[in-house]
Each structure stands twice: as C-alpha cells, then as structure tokens.
Design a protein around this motif. Structure first.
Motif, PDB file in Angstrom:
ATOM      1  N   ASN A 249       8.826 -22.193  33.413  1.00 33.68           N
ATOM      2  CA  ASN A 249       8.654 -23.028  34.612  1.00 33.68           C
ATOM      3  C   ASN A 249       8.673 -22.183  35.885  1.00 33.68           C
ATOM      4  OD1 ASN A 249       8.430 -25.432  33.187  1.00 33.68           O
ATOM      5  ND2 ASN A 249      10.642 -25.806  33.196  1.00 33.68           N
TER       6      ASN A 249
ATOM      7  N   ARG B  43       5.355 -20.384  36.098  1.00 26.82           N
ATOM      8  CA  ARG B  43       4.299 -21.325  36.489  1.00 26.82           C
ATOM      9  C   ARG B  43       4.418 -21.698  37.965  1.00 26.82           C
ATOM     10  NH1 ARG B  43       0.894 -23.716  33.357  1.00 26.82           N
ATOM     11  NH2 ARG B  43       2.082 -23.177  31.492  1.00 26.82           N
ATOM     12  N   ASP B  44       5.654 -21.802  38.440  1.00 26.85           N
ATOM     13  CA  ASP B  44       5.889 -22.128  39.848  1.00 26.85           C
ATOM     14  C   ASP B  44       5.405 -20.996  40.754  1.00 26.85           C
ATOM     15  OD1 ASP B  44       7.009 -23.720  42.003  1.00 26.85           O
ATOM     16  OD2 ASP B  44       8.605 -22.222  42.112  1.00 26.85           O
TER      17      ASP B  44
ATOM     18  N   THR C 143       0.844 -20.102  41.515  1.00 29.50           N
ATOM     19  CA  THR C 143       0.087 -21.233  42.053  1.00 29.50           C
ATOM     20  C   THR C 143      -1.407 -20.926  42.005  1.00 29.50           C
ATOM     21  OG1 THR C 143       0.155 -20.356  44.300  1.00 29.50           O
ATOM     22  CG2 THR C 143       1.990 -21.774  43.621  1.00 29.50           C
TER      23      THR C 143
ATOM     24  N   ASP D 252      -6.561 -22.052  34.970  1.00 28.41           N
ATOM     25  CA  ASP D 252      -5.516 -22.578  34.082  1.00 28.41           C
ATOM     26  C   ASP D 252      -5.345 -21.729  32.827  1.00 28.41           C
ATOM     27  OD1 ASP D 252      -4.882 -24.619  35.780  1.00 28.41           O
ATOM     28  OD2 ASP D 252      -6.081 -26.143  34.750  1.00 28.41           O
TER      29      ASP D 252
ATOM     30  N   ARG E 106      -3.861 -18.306  33.801  1.00 27.93           N
ATOM     31  CA  ARG E 106      -2.443 -18.461  34.155  1.00 27.93           C
ATOM     32  C   ARG E 106      -1.579 -18.550  32.896  1.00 27.93           C
ATOM     33  NH1 ARG E 106      -2.031 -21.995  38.596  1.00 27.93           N
ATOM     34  NH2 ARG E 106      -3.108 -23.513  37.293  1.00 27.93           N
ATOM     35  N   ASN E 107      -2.003 -19.357  31.931  1.00 30.96           N
ATOM     36  CA  ASN E 107      -1.231 -19.492  30.691  1.00 30.96           C
ATOM     37  C   ASN E 107      -1.123 -18.160  29.951  1.00 30.96           C
ATOM     38  OD1 ASN E 107      -0.755 -22.224  31.062  1.00 30.96           O
ATOM     39  ND2 ASN E 107      -2.552 -22.866  29.892  1.00 30.96           N
TER      40      ASN E 107
ATOM     41  N   ILE F 200       1.308 -15.873  31.726  1.00 30.69           N
ATOM     42  CA  ILE F 200       2.679 -16.306  31.429  1.00 30.69           C
ATOM     43  C   ILE F 200       3.096 -15.821  30.042  1.00 30.69           C
ATOM     44  CG2 ILE F 200       4.114 -18.330  30.926  1.00 30.69           C
ATOM     45  CD1 ILE F 200       2.632 -19.782  33.191  1.00 30.69           C
TER      46      ILE F 200
END
Length: 256
Positions: free
Chosen positions: A53, A56-57, A60, A100, A103-104, A107
């Motif tokens: 989290n 992900r925060d 952006t 998206d 980003r994943n 992460i």
C-alpha cells in the motif's frame, strides 16, 4: 526588488516537492520490504500488505508518468516485450504497457529488492521477471559468492540450444556446487554471447532458488513468451535425451 514568481514556477516547485515526497515514500517502503521474510513468517503478511500500500501510494499516476514510464524499454531502465521501436514480424505497431501494469511490476520488483534501473527486471506478458542483472543484484545482497562455468552443448533442435552450467558457491560457511543443463530458445539471429547470457541467468536463478527457496517464475527475457508447441516439443526432446543418458548408466544433470 525581488521578482515575483510566475504561476508556472510555483507549479514547478509544487511538483518538485511532490516528487521528493514520493521518492522518500518509495525509499522507505523499499527498506521495509527488505526486512520482511514472507516465506517464513505468516504474520508478516500484514506488514507486506502495508508495504504494498505504501509503494502504491508513492507511485501515483503523476510520479509514474514523470519518473518511471520514461525508463521503460531502455537498458538504463527496464525492458519489456512491448517495445514500440520493435514492431511485430508483420509490421504492426506495438502499444507499450499502460501505467497500471508498469506500476504493479515495479511494486513486485521493489518488494524483492530489485530496482527499475540497470535492466534488473523485464516485463513479459504483463508480469515482472528478474533478469540476469537482477539475480546478480539479489545474490550480492544476500552475500553469496559464486563462480559459473558455462559449456555449450549440442543443440537440442534448430530452435533450442543447450548449455551446461556448473555453479560453485560459498554461503554462510557452506561450500558446494551443482550443475544444470540450461535449455535456451534461439533463432537464426541468436549469437553465442546471447545464449550464454541467458544460460547464466538460469544458473543464477537456480542458485538463488536453492539458497532462498524463492521462485519468481521464468520467461525468455528480452523476448516474447515461448510458443506452447515449441515448448512441448523441446521438453519431449530433452526427456528423450535424459532417457538416453540413463540407459547408458549415467545420471543426467538438472535441466532448466
């Protein structure tokens, strides 16, 4: 008399401050991830969720577009199987991965200690896979010393090369070695350096998995996913070679 800042200058300052805040969040979350032992501690799942989290925060859409998306499909950043500069065989344009998906993958990479720079991971079929450089970084972080001896073998087929890799390593006082036979998908443009490089990645992956018990999957990095028919055919030929070796009274090395 001081010059009054324009609205553009004020906006730039705000954006720079936001980027700095995101950078600090990203670094902090990555540091937290390094302290987790997910495979050995079920309670760490709650901490893991918190780290995800936090990442992900920090990542952006604005941060992704300004910082990380420009790194995509560049050696200084990370490569993918959707590079617009490399159209398909039939000449069709390729659409790069959206924010998206990237980003994943960032992460996932950050969670195991990989950076979105230096080609430490590739994105293939929308999934993050550590590269040879990535496994080099991971093995260095846990303090493994190793030597890999690579010996090209007879090709299994026109589309599949084979390389014998002997891995000798030292870790936590243990000195040991093992061998694998790395099977590498190839074509008429594949050079021996490329084949040996991919074999080295498989050897480092095998070493990392053996020591940590962590398997991050596999794919043919810097290329598309292998055809199912080709993969099945290759496995059948490899199995036939294993049986031939066994019938001769010898024990085959591990195959990857």
């Amino acid at each position: 008399m001081e010059k009054k800042e324009t609205s553009q200058q004020q906006l730039a300052k705000i954006q720079d401050a936001a980027l700095m805040e995101a950078q600090n969040k990203f670094i902090s979350a990555c540091q937290q991830a390094q302290g987790l032992e997910i495979t050995d501690n079920m309670g760490a799942a709650f901490l893991a969720a918190n780290v995800v989290n936090s990442l992900r925060d920090a990542l952006t859409d604005e941060v992704m577009k300004r910082v990380f998306m420009p790194l995509m499909n560049k050696k200084i950043g990370f490569l993918t199987d959707r590079d617009p500069s490399r159209p398909t065989k039939d000449g069709k344009a390729i659409t790069p991965y959206p924010v998206d998906v990237v980003r994943n993958c960032i992460i996932d990479a950050a969670f195991i200690g990989l950076l979105p720079t230096g080609n430490q991971f590739n994105i293939i079929a929308g999934v993050m896979y550590p590269t040879k450089e990535g496994y080099t970084a991971l093995l260095k972080k846990i303090g493994v010393k190793y030597i890999i001896q690579k010996t090209p073998m007879q090709d299994i087929s026109e589309k599949c090369a084979a390389v014998s890799c002997k891995v000798s390593y030292s870790f936590n006082g243990e000195n040991n070695s093992f061998s694998i036979i790395a099977t590498i998908k190839k074509d008429s443009y594949s050079s021996m350096d490329q084949i040996l490089g991919k074999a080295e990645r498989k050897a480092k992956k095998a070493l990392f998995e053996y020591i940590t018990g962590c398997d991050f999957g596999d794919a043919d990095e810097q290329s598309g996913m292998p055809d199912i028919d080709d993969q099945t055919s290759t496995q059948q030929k490899v199995q036939a070679k294993i049986e031939k070796i066994r019938n001769s009274g010898k024990e085959p090395d591990r195959l990857l």
